[in-house]
Scaffold this active site. Structure first.
Site, PDB file in Angstrom:
ATOM      1  N   ASP A 150       0.845  -1.194   0.000  1.00  0.00           N
ATOM      2  CA  ASP A 150       0.000   0.000   0.000  1.00  0.00           C
ATOM      3  C   ASP A 150       0.882   1.248   0.000  1.00  0.00           C
ATOM      4  O   ASP A 150       1.797   1.332  -0.814  1.00  0.00           O
ATOM      5  CB  ASP A 150      -0.956  -0.072   1.202  1.00  0.00           C
ATOM      6  N   HIS A 349      -7.114  -6.646  -1.245  1.00  0.00           N
ATOM      7  CA  HIS A 349      -6.094  -5.623  -1.007  1.00  0.00           C
ATOM      8  C   HIS A 349      -5.082  -5.998   0.072  1.00  0.00           C
ATOM      9  O   HIS A 349      -3.940  -5.554   0.035  1.00  0.00           O
ATOM     10  CB  HIS A 349      -6.778  -4.313  -0.610  1.00  0.00           C
TER      11      HIS A 349
END
Length: 370
Positions: A150, A349
């Protein structure tokens, strides 16, 4: 009302994907040991829940970072994403240590036990890179492999670009390499779509109201995001029926999932609640409030290539991978030593948490090949 078109390519660095799409905290019981109480602050300590991991506070770049470390051997730095902390690497710490590496997972500035500078301007991408360079020095190493997920991946990519002498290789999870950290076309926020009722999530995170919203009910925040952005949730058009990446200006769209995915437990949620009860969201949100500033600071490096060996991994159900599919396909042009990308079927994710065994194995294979 202002409308804007927004291509998949230009949908700005989804570092937190919709991650904080919502996010919002009542303190619960402590889930991990921490320094505190009367007397001098300890130089190191151990969490009984993970006794093999040593925790320390380390001075770097004018601040102190909390780090969790395990193992001996070549140094691997693990940079977490938003809104996470060192704990997101809980599976990789022992796996890397067992494979003969020294794994160190810091809380980035503003997170967890690390220092939290007050000024928003203290949270640019260069500040984070400076922290990690100083951390390598403080750990007594000349070089490290830098890994990130991320926003941690954005930091890792650019750290490897700027300091190949200190970071001999890079592993990135979720966001692909992008020139200047946030893309070349123009100031990132000027490319983000907005309407009368909704804005791109990164604009939402820059709103002062986001901090209060994120902190309102931390259990809901983390249950919602770990479920919604995982590969376990049903496919949907986006938050509240909005296009992917868009969020209602007024928030209030989170719902508590019926259950957590199998890879995250209520005890894991407790750890995140404790960390964010301590740190709050001021520091974590400051990254998003510096996107344009970070883009400006990286101007001298537009079009520069990452010259060290690199590995890229993402889930095929990761919102970030979907938004930046074109960048993934062409990133080898600016990362000439990039190994074949690894796309994890059914993974969302939270790459290193949702698919811990596969991610750890791929990391170790890459590290051992260097």
């Amino acid at each position: 009302m202002r409308d804007a078109t927004f291509s998949r390519r230009d949908m700005l660095w989804a570092g937190g994907a919709l991650t904080v799409g919502a996010a919002f905290a009542e303190p619960l019981k402590a889930a991990a040991a921490e320094p505190g109480g009367a007397g001098p602050e300890p130089t190191s300590w151990v969490d009984p829940a993970m006794p093999e991991v040593t925790h320390r506070m380390i001075g770097t770049n004018g601040i102190r970072l909390h780090v969790a470390e395990q193992g001996e051997g070549p140094l691997v730095i693990l940079c977490h994403g938003f809104p996470e902390c060192w704990y997101s690497w809980r599976h990789q710490l022992p796996a890397l240590a067992k494979a003969g590496f020294r794994a160190v997972a810091p809380d980035l500035r503003g997170y967890g036990l690390s220092d939290r500078p007050e000024g928003v301007e203290k949270y640019t991408i260069l500040d984070d890179i400076g922290d990690i360079v100083g951390l390598v020095d403080a750990l007594g190493a000349k070089q490290a492999v830098i890994t990130g997920h991320d926003i941690g991946a954005a930091i890792a990519w650019q750290a490897a670009l700027l300091r190949p002498d200190r970071f001999g290789a890079v592993i990135a999870l979720s966001p692909p390499f992008r020139s200047r950290g946030f893309g070349d076309p123009g100031p990132p926020t000027t490319l983000m779509p907005r309407t009368e009722d909704a804005v791109f999530y990164q604009l939402y995170l820059q709103n002062p109201a986001a901090e209060a919203g994120l902190e309102r009910d931390l259990r809901l925040t983390f249950r919602y995001q770990f479920y919604t952005l995982s590969g376990d949730s049903p496919r949907s058009a986006g938050v509240g029926g909005l296009p992917p990446g868009m969020m209602p200006r007024k928030g209030g769209f989170m719902t508590d999932p019926p259950s957590l995915p199998a890879w995250v437990t209520e005890s894991d949620i407790d750890v995140y609640i404790k960390e964010y009860t301590r740190s709050g969201f001021h520091g974590p949100l400051a990254w998003w409030r510096n996107i344009d500033r970070g883009w400006e600071l990286m101007a001298p490096f537009a079009g520069a290539a990452v010259t060290v060996p690199a590995l890229y991994m993402a889930g095929d159900r990761d919102f970030v991978a979907s938004v930046f599919s074109e960048d993934i396909a062409k990133q080898s042009a600016l990362v000439p030593r990039l190994r074949p990308s690894i796309m994890l079927p059914g993974c969302g994710h939270w790459t290193q948490q949702q698919r811990a065994p596969e991610v750890s194995a791929a990391m170790i294979d890459f590290l051992q090949s260097l």
